[in-house]
Design an enzyme around this catalytic site. Structure first.
Site, PDB file in Angstrom:
ATOM      1  CG  HIS A 309      -1.671   1.248   1.451  1.00  0.00           C
ATOM      2  ND1 HIS A 309      -1.416   2.142   2.458  1.00  0.00           N
ATOM      3  CD2 HIS A 309      -2.720   1.751   0.760  1.00  0.00           C
ATOM      4  CE1 HIS A 309      -2.278   3.146   2.388  1.00  0.00           C
ATOM      5  NE2 HIS A 309      -3.072   2.936   1.369  1.00  0.00           N
ATOM      6  CG  HIS A 353       1.888  13.616  -4.323  1.00  0.00           C
ATOM      7  ND1 HIS A 353       1.331  14.435  -3.361  1.00  0.00           N
ATOM      8  CD2 HIS A 353       1.217  13.890  -5.467  1.00  0.00           C
ATOM      9  CE1 HIS A 353       0.375  15.180  -3.914  1.00  0.00           C
ATOM     10  NE2 HIS A 353       0.293  14.865  -5.186  1.00  0.00           N
TER      11      HIS A 353
END
Length: 976
Positions: A309, A353
């Protein structure tokens, strides 16, 4: 130095002893110190003196404002690269550095880099060579121990230095015994001190394993050695080895025996036997499982797949750095599903990001190149690229362009044979391929349409509004001040949360932490705003909200509006998605299409697992499900993956940058098949169904009975967080063994405490466990140091039950060089008190053929309702009880067994970290204290009945109502 460098270059041609000499020469230079330039982002670099500490355990440098942090532990070093390869070197394009003088040390869980420049190539070569030797562990144990004990450096050890060394080694032998061994080893003319050779004799005497010596005597007819025949008998009877030949035994004697006389007589003495028993040949982990050994030709949905993740992050979800190196690390560690969050960047270049946060940005192109370079370095099984798309159409086209250009034929799936057209292809058929997981344009959209609308409900970046940060800094508040304030607040709150056992993953709620952070920010910023805006107090809430939404600067942190329900998707990106189409729960239809991937957070998945586990298992037999951490885990903590594995979920994504219990469990899960990132699910999860919460989930299958004798420990260190460090008291160790698997199998047991001995404690205790589904069970060994107010964590090793090897085995603790526990393992098959075949002869046949295979769940909308009313905490009357600090201290005290008394075995249910407002698991305890859940049978659904009504009807049955009433009466909260 130039001559030394030439020797290092040719070191590979030397013998082991000559290479060890080279290593010692390098380390000697490193210990004397070398001036190097420490390159930092945004600066020209700092000149520092770098040196290897006297114990050869860490690199230090000076001067430094934070001397206690100016170090790198050798064991934390991930890799050392030569030349100008790192991200920081690439940024310093103006620096004309000689590549042969440059090297980078990557260290820590967050892949931090230390970028160094030496004054000449020889110095760089010395450090690179020395570091690689240290990382490989090429050192002589006796030599290092001797140097550590020789405080005055005279090359001799007196009795007082020996006593200090014994304390450091965590052993508390009577002084009389130590003096006796000292005198026996002290054989030269210089009485009262030991030379290195004499110390080696003393160390071997001290290290003599009584347990192994008695074991040798039992098979050698009380001689001090084993003949070839006796050794073969030991391997067959105790180690359960097949095809043991005379030649195999002779090979072991030649390899491990130290006495030349014993070698000539073809016998194995105690030193050789000890060396063999401590080698990898007698490790608890099955060496065959270090390679891929499972069937890899089944559909993808039949495998657990190692998943990451927010792969790009090095730390928390708000402020940490994004680095392309993280993709290299996780892919080479066996992860096969990585996440890429794509956002519009400057100059038309998409960036990666974590949106609405202060995390740094990296170029999407750099990420793809890193994945392409590292995807198949360690194994060729397919990599799933989970694209979280937040980009405009123009930058989506750039994403598609980079994927096609860089991955090239790795994206071409035209030659992949899926076998049955109604099932997914296998990992074997997808070797060397990269699957793009993302949105796909609707099939009813014309083929000539270049773009279209797709659902945006199931984004794996489903960040809650509470977690979206968009700061407007004005009125004297800068971005740097804002970031600094958030960082300090987070650090203080996380420190407060760390008053807990390292094994307790549910010690604080991240939502509370986030709430406190927001409140602190708002108070701080409002004070600044009041000073600079005299009219701010008269602004209404509505006006302020309108100013925020219009982008006007108010100096406040605010929440963004609700996320869009749909988004624009370009054809070029949609066409790259083949077998891994991201879909929302309400969009699933049973149209025969394969390759849907349902992604949702742990909170929503928790509801489904607890209420509809059997239906969930059926769904996961045809499609893929991805579970990801709650957005409230801003510290990048990990949830417990176990309940989702138990329901057959394939892609359970964890934060690989965060160490701890959950990642250790995840690593153990995937090591059992060569760490290739794919582990075959049990047959019962791939065909048919069962209730994972039942007290006897698989009555037709034999159970496994594990008999585990914990014999002794070796070189157990003081706890890593010991306040006094090496000067602290000698530890009082005990061993805890935990079974992790189906709820009925989850339990733990522990030995008594051994006082004042970390060097060679002896327990000689037997623990027994019964395991219903061994294919998914894990065995976790933990060593604790008992103290009056609780226990301190020393070390752990977690191994898949299927990978256990019977016989006498050593369990080496992860991350600790020599620390181990010595055990004996016996595994038997056992059956229940009654045979289902006798009561119902057709049961076993139906079970294995999959009697429920025709119970199709068309639509499945009801299964994945986001907020079903019957799941609410208010209806069930269950609330998560938050522990006070006092409760935790009491719990820690109670958790350690009293000295000399064994703690009784207790059953428990693995708890999951859940968001406020989520109901407790609807489980019940039986008389044994093990968590049970009432069995609920699956019903066949009439073809005309919608799925959501069918599932709700099943949950409204009298049996379900009775279960709710019973649970409400018990109102039991279960914690790890």
């Amino acid at each position: 130095m130039e001559a030394d460098s030439q020797v290092f270059k040719e070191a590979k041609h030397y013998s082991f002893f000559e290479q060890e000499y080279m290593a010692l020469l390098c380390m000697s230079v490193m210990q004397s110190g070398t001036q190097m330039i420490k390159l930092k982002s945004g600066t020209k670099g700092l000149v520092r003196l770098f040196y290897l500490d006297e114990h050869r355990t860490c690199i230090r440098w000076r001067p430094s404002r934070k001397s206690e942090k100016a170090k790198i532990i050798i064991d934390s070093i991930y890799k050392v690269t030569e030349g100008r390869q790192s991200e920081i070197f690439h940024r310093h394009t103006e620096g004309n550095f000689d590549p042969s003088c440059c090297f980078t040390i990557y260290h820590g869980n967050h892949m931090e880099s230390l970028d160094l420049i030496t004054s000449n190539p020889e110095e760089a070569r010395t450090w690179i060579t020395g570091l690689k030797y240290l990382m490989a562990g090429i050192s002589d144990e006796d030599s290092l121990t001797f140097e550590e004990a020789d405080k005055n450096g005279d090359g001799l050890l007196n009795i007082e230095e020996i006593h200090q060394l014994m304390h450091k080694l965590n052993v508390n032998l009577p002084r009389r015994k130590v003096r006796q061994m000292f005198q026996e080893a002290d054989t030269d003319e210089n009485q009262g001190t030991l030379t290195f050779e004499e110390f080696s004799v003393f160390y071997k005497m001290m290290s003599l394993r009584r347990d192994l010596y008695l074991l040798l005597l039992s098979y050698s007819d009380k001689k001090d050695h084993l003949t070839v025949e006796e050794f073969a008998q030991f391997l067959k009877m105790e180690q359960k080895m097949n095809n043991v030949t005379t030649e195999y035994c002779l090979d072991i004697i030649r390899k491990f025996e130290v006495s030349e006389e014993n070698k000539e007589q073809n016998v194995l003495g105690i030193e050789g036997f000890t060396s063999f028993m401590r080698s990898s040949a007698c490790d608890i982990f099955n060496p065959l499982h270090s390679e891929v050994h499972q069937d890899m030709d089944q559909p993808l949905c039949n495998y657990y797949i190692a998943s990451s993740h927010n792969t790009y992050l090095t730390g928390d979800q708000l402020l940490s750095q994004s680095k392309v190196e993280m993709y290299a690390r996780v892919l080479q560690d066996g992860c096969r599903c990585v996440e890429v969050d794509c956002w519009d960047g400057p100059d038309g270049e998409p960036v990666v990001h974590h949106g609405y946060t202060f995390t740094s940005k990296i170029l999407f192109r750099d990420v793809v190149e890193a994945i392409n370079k590292n995807a198949f370095v360690k194994n060729e099984f397919p990599v799933i690229l989970s694209i979280e798309n937040h980009c405009s159409i123009q930058q989506q086209k750039k994403i598609a362009q980079y994927l096609k250009e860089i991955f090239s034929d790795k994206l071409d799936l035209s030659s992949v044979i899926a076998g049955d057209s109604k099932q997914l292809p296998s990992p074997q058929s997808l070797k060397g391929k990269i699957l793009v997981k993302g949105k796909k344009l609707p099939y009813n959209l014309g083929a000539d349409a270049e773009e279209g609308e797709v659902s945006d409900e199931d984004s794996a970046d489903e960040i809650e509004d509470d977690c979206k940060l968009k700061l407007c800094y004005n009125n004297g508040t800068t971005e740097h001040q804002m970031e600094s304030f958030i960082r300090k607040k987070l650090e203080s709150l996380i420190k407060e949360s760390q008053i807990r056992d390292k094994e307790d993953p549910d010690s604080f709620t991240v939502k509370a932490l986030l709430k406190a952070t927001h409140e602190g920010l708002n108070v701080n910023l409002k004070q600044k705003a009041v000073k600079s805006r005299s009219k701010s107090h008269s602004t209404s809430d509505d006006e302020e909200s309108q100013q925020n939404s219009s982008g006007k600067e108010t100096g406040q942190l605010y929440r963004l509006g609700r996320r869009r329900k749909t988004m624009k998707l370009c054809r070029a990106l949609s066409d790259l998605v083949v077998y891994t189409n991201s879909v929302a729960a309400q969009d699933i239809v049973d149209d025969g299409t394969m390759g849907n991937v349902l992604s949702f957070s742990e909170t929503r998945a928790h509801q489904v697992v607890q209420q509809k586990s059997e239906q969930f298992i059926l769904y996961n037999q045809k499609q893929l499900t991805r579970i990801y951490p709650s957005a409230y885990r801003i510290d990048s903590s990990n949830f417990n993956p176990l309940p989702y594995w138990n329901a057959g979920c394939q892609l359970v994504a964890l934060n690989y940058q965060s160490d701890g219990r959950m990642m250790q469990v995840n690593q153990a899960k995937f090591r059992m098949n060569g760490n290739c990132g794919y582990v075959l699910k049990p047959q019962q999860m791939c065909k048919g169904t069962f209730n994972p919460y039942s007290s006897d989930p698989l009555p037709a299958n034999p159970k496994k009975h594990l008999i585990l004798k914990v014999i002794s420990g070796q070189q157990l260190p003081k706890p890593p967080d010991s306040v006094l460090g090496d000067r602290g008291e000698i530890i009082d160790p005990f061993v805890e063994v935990e079974i992790i698997g189906l709820p009925v199998d989850c339990c733990k047991d522990q030995t008594r405490v051994v006082d004042d001995n970390g060097f060679n404690p002896v327990w000689e205790e037997t623990l027994t466990f019964t395991i219903h589904m061994p294919e998914i069970a894990l065995v976790r060994f933990l060593v604790w140091d008992h103290d009056p107010i609780g226990r301190d964590f020393v070390g752990q090793r977690t191994v898949a039950f299927s990978s256990l090897v019977p016989g006498y085995r050593h369990v080496y603790l992860e991350g600790l060089t020599e620390a181990s526990i010595f055990v004996h393992i016996t595994i038997n098959e056992m059956y229940g008190k009654w045979s289902p075949l006798i009561l119902n002869p057709s049961y076993t046949i139906l079970h294995f053929l999959g009697a429920t295979k025709n119970r199709q769940l068309i639509g499945l909308k009801g299964l994945f309702n986001k907020n079903p009313k019957h799941n609410s905490a208010e209806n069930n009357g269950h609330y998560v009880r938050k522990r006070s600090i006092g409760d935790r201290i009491l719990r820690r005290t109670a958790s350690a067994p009293a000295k000399g008394r064994k703690k009784s075995k207790m059953g428990f249910q693995e708890a999951t970290e859940i968001k406020d407002g989520t109901s407790e698991p609807t489980d019940m305890k039986d008389t044994e204290g093990v968590i049970r859940r009432t069995t609920r049978s699956l019903q066949a659904r009439p073809a005309s009945m919608p799925v959501d009504k069918f599932l709700l009807m099943g949950l409204s049955s009298p049996e379900w109502e009775t279960m709710k009433d019973t649970k409400r009466d018990e109102n039991t909260s279960v914690q790890i």
